[in-house]
Design a protein around this motif. Structure first.
Motif, PDB file in Angstrom:
ATOM      1  N   ARG A   1       0.894  -1.247   0.095  1.00 22.69           N
ATOM      2  CA  ARG A   1      -0.098   0.054  -0.240  1.00 22.69           C
ATOM      3  C   ARG A   1       0.917   1.148  -0.079  1.00 22.69           C
ATOM      4  NH1 ARG A   1      -2.864  -3.016  -1.571  1.00 22.69           N
ATOM      5  NH2 ARG A   1      -4.996  -3.885  -0.488  1.00 22.69           N
ATOM      6  N   TYR A   2       0.443   2.268  -0.904  1.00 24.58           N
ATOM      7  CA  TYR A   2       1.142   3.456  -0.797  1.00 24.58           C
ATOM      8  C   TYR A   2       0.668   4.624   0.086  1.00 24.58           C
ATOM      9  CZ  TYR A   2       3.146   0.778  -4.555  1.00 24.58           C
ATOM     10  OH  TYR A   2       3.641  -0.168  -5.368  1.00 24.58           O
ATOM     11  N   LEU A   3       1.295   5.220   0.830  1.00 24.46           N
ATOM     12  CA  LEU A   3       0.761   6.118   1.642  1.00 24.46           C
ATOM     13  C   LEU A   3       1.465   7.702   1.331  1.00 24.46           C
ATOM     14  CD1 LEU A   3       0.802   3.497   3.323  1.00 24.46           C
ATOM     15  CD2 LEU A   3       0.882   5.079   5.458  1.00 24.46           C
ATOM     16  N   LEU A   4       0.886   8.466   1.275  1.00 26.57           N
ATOM     17  CA  LEU A   4       1.094   9.890   1.181  1.00 26.57           C
ATOM     18  C   LEU A   4       1.254  10.448   2.464  1.00 26.57           C
ATOM     19  CD1 LEU A   4       1.990  12.396  -0.806  1.00 26.57           C
ATOM     20  CD2 LEU A   4      -0.435  12.934  -0.770  1.00 26.57           C
ATOM     21  N   VAL A   5       2.334  10.851   2.990  1.00 26.13           N
ATOM     22  CA  VAL A   5       2.709  11.487   4.412  1.00 26.13           C
ATOM     23  C   VAL A   5       3.301  12.814   4.197  1.00 26.13           C
ATOM     24  CG1 VAL A   5       4.122  11.216   6.478  1.00 26.13           C
ATOM     25  CG2 VAL A   5       3.395   8.946   5.140  1.00 26.13           C
TER      26      VAL A   5
END
Length: 82
Positions: free
Chosen positions: A6-10
């Motif tokens: 899963r890709y997270l934009l932090v």
């Protein structure tokens, strides 16, 4: 078998991401999370984590004293950009 990511934009101070995860879930948890850097910016970063570790990574950002927050989570990089 390949891990499902899963890709997270932090958003927040990018230099604190690894330390926040390491302090909360430890070395073994960080290994299970399979943290991968996709893109780093000034105040934002895109990271890839294992599907089962998304909740633990989000919790580690929530308890970190400095401001780190997850803006979006997606199964694809294309979906993260929309």
């Amino acid at each position: 078998m390949r891990e499902s990511k899963r890709y997270l934009l932090v958003k927040g101070h990018v230099g604190d991401i690894e330390r926040a995860i390491l302090d909360f879930i430890g070395v073994l948890g960080m290994s299970r999370a399979g943290l991968g850097w996709i893109k780093r910016g000034q105040d934002t970063a895109v990271i890839a984590v294992n599907r089962e570790a998304v909740d633990s990574v989000r919790a580690s950002f929530a308890v970190w004293p400095k401001d780190l927050r997850v803006s979006r989570v997606s199964g694809t990089l294309k979906g993260l950009g929309k």
